[in-house]
Design a protein around this motif. Sequence first.
Motif, mmCIF file in Angstrom:
data_model
loop_
_atom_site.group_PDB
_atom_site.id
_atom_site.type_symbol
_atom_site.label_atom_id
_atom_site.label_comp_id
_atom_site.label_asym_id
_atom_site.label_seq_id
_atom_site.Cartn_x
_atom_site.Cartn_y
_atom_site.Cartn_z
ATOM 1 N N VAL A 30 0.866 -1.180 0.000
ATOM 2 C CA VAL A 30 0.000 0.000 0.000
ATOM 3 C C VAL A 30 0.902 1.228 0.000
ATOM 4 N N PHE A 31 0.668 2.139 -0.934
ATOM 5 C CA PHE A 31 1.558 3.278 -1.104
ATOM 6 C C PHE A 31 0.985 4.547 -0.486
ATOM 7 N N SER A 32 1.894 5.401 -0.009
ATOM 8 C CA SER A 32 1.522 6.695 0.548
ATOM 9 C C SER A 32 1.921 7.811 -0.416
ATOM 10 N N ASP A 33 1.107 8.860 -0.498
ATOM 11 C CA ASP A 33 1.454 10.028 -1.310
ATOM 12 C C ASP A 33 2.789 10.601 -0.842
ATOM 13 N N GLY A 34 3.485 11.208 -1.774
ATOM 14 C CA GLY A 34 4.732 11.870 -1.399
ATOM 15 C C GLY A 34 5.587 12.190 -2.599
ATOM 16 N N HIS A 35 6.579 13.046 -2.384
ATOM 17 C CA HIS A 35 7.536 13.432 -3.421
ATOM 18 C C HIS A 35 6.836 14.010 -4.645
ATOM 19 N N GLY A 36 5.741 14.706 -4.420
ATOM 20 C CA GLY A 36 5.009 15.342 -5.509
ATOM 21 C C GLY A 36 4.022 14.444 -6.215
ATOM 22 N N LEU A 37 3.876 13.201 -5.773
ATOM 23 C CA LEU A 37 2.961 12.259 -6.417
ATOM 24 C C LEU A 37 1.744 12.000 -5.524
ATOM 25 N N GLN A 160 10.724 12.523 -8.761
ATOM 26 C CA GLN A 160 9.519 12.096 -8.050
ATOM 27 C C GLN A 160 9.383 10.575 -7.985
ATOM 28 N N VAL A 161 9.392 9.904 -9.135
ATOM 29 C CA VAL A 161 9.159 8.456 -9.127
ATOM 30 C C VAL A 161 10.235 7.719 -8.335
ATOM 31 N N ILE A 162 11.506 8.055 -8.562
ATOM 32 C CA ILE A 162 12.578 7.314 -7.888
ATOM 33 C C ILE A 162 12.495 7.450 -6.366
ATOM 34 N N ALA A 167 10.742 5.213 -1.049
ATOM 35 C CA ALA A 167 10.006 5.422 0.200
ATOM 36 C C ALA A 167 8.971 4.335 0.455
ATOM 37 N N ASN A 168 8.516 3.672 -0.600
ATOM 38 C CA ASN A 168 7.400 2.740 -0.456
ATOM 39 C C ASN A 168 7.762 1.274 -0.640
ATOM 40 N N GLY A 177 22.791 0.494 -6.258
ATOM 41 C CA GLY A 177 21.632 -0.379 -6.234
ATOM 42 C C GLY A 177 20.567 0.035 -7.232
ATOM 43 N N ARG A 178 20.968 0.782 -8.266
ATOM 44 C CA ARG A 178 19.960 1.314 -9.185
ATOM 45 C C ARG A 178 20.502 1.326 -10.608
#
Length: 354
Positions: A30-37, A160-162, A167-168, A177-178
């Motif tokens: 379950v995701f939380s809003d954040g980083h402009g999204l 934003q996406v990264i 965070a989620n 790691g990316r």
Amino acid sequence: MRRLTALAVAAVLGLPATGSTASAAGAPPVFSDGHGLTVVAQPRWVDQNERTFVFTVRTAQVPAYSVLPGQVSGEHTIVVTLPEDYADSGTTRYPVQYHLHGHPDRPDTAWNQRLFEEPTAGVPLITVAPNGSGRGWYTNWVNPPAALAPQNWENFHLDQVIPFIDANLRTIPTRDGRAISGHSMGGFGAFHYAEHRPELFGYVGSFSGGLDLLSQEQRVAVVATTQLAGSGTPTVPVDAVFGPPVWPLDGVWNAESPAQHVGPLRGTGVAMYTGNGGDLLVDPIQAVTENRARATNVVTRDHLVAAGIPHTFVDYGDGSGWAEGCTGKHAQLPCLLADMDHFVSLLMANLTHP
């Protein structure tokens, strides 16, 4: 091969041991809003195998966009494929591959699901595929039409996406790691992003990417995507993405061309994959498209060689020695699966992972 336990990574980085929001057993995170999204639709599994889920967000960086059938302007579908043992792995953190789709495509298709799941079976790797629109070109547009403005695809994905994914989900949120990869237009985007933000990515891969914006053929291809209804509705002006494509007004095209600006990739793993189109009389559009994409990869390779930057360049020609069913065409799934298989092996040999 560098291996770190998830707890050690979390301790060193001062990170929480799990993702930001817990979920019920058998359910996706379950995701939380954040980083402009803003989350419009929470993650849902795409099938009973419970490896790949989709969710939808909105962002002020791209509040509207040209849509393909089934898309809602301003709603951005993002696809995530998890390792098979993610739900049962406790506090383990995983590297992430961001994969950028081509034109005119979208991340939530059956063939993209195969591309994400089959090469990563048994591999401790998260794959994230964000919406890039049929003609987004993975850049902040120079002259977006008023009805769509702004079109800041680069800001959306990198700023934003990264951090939102970090965070989620239980990621390894560091350069080591990316990775980032992409096909066709997405191959351009992968190199473009890695060159602009080398601190974010330890590896970059292009699968038949159009990498040379100094090529007049490539410019014609980009301009064509602005005008074709099949690339999304509404169409946009020819100068919307990179500005006017002709001298002396083409400064942005020149500045944003990945082939000639490889210097920032020093210290980054680099891989390119391309065919030659095979028999140009068979499926001629896809054959010629791949043949000309290959030319932009050769230019990029030459610049990498001149700069002394190590890289992997797989030129599989007509595909006969690369994968069964691959005949060297553009957007040919057997070729792309083989590309991804090889690229994932490079990631597992070089990225930090469990």
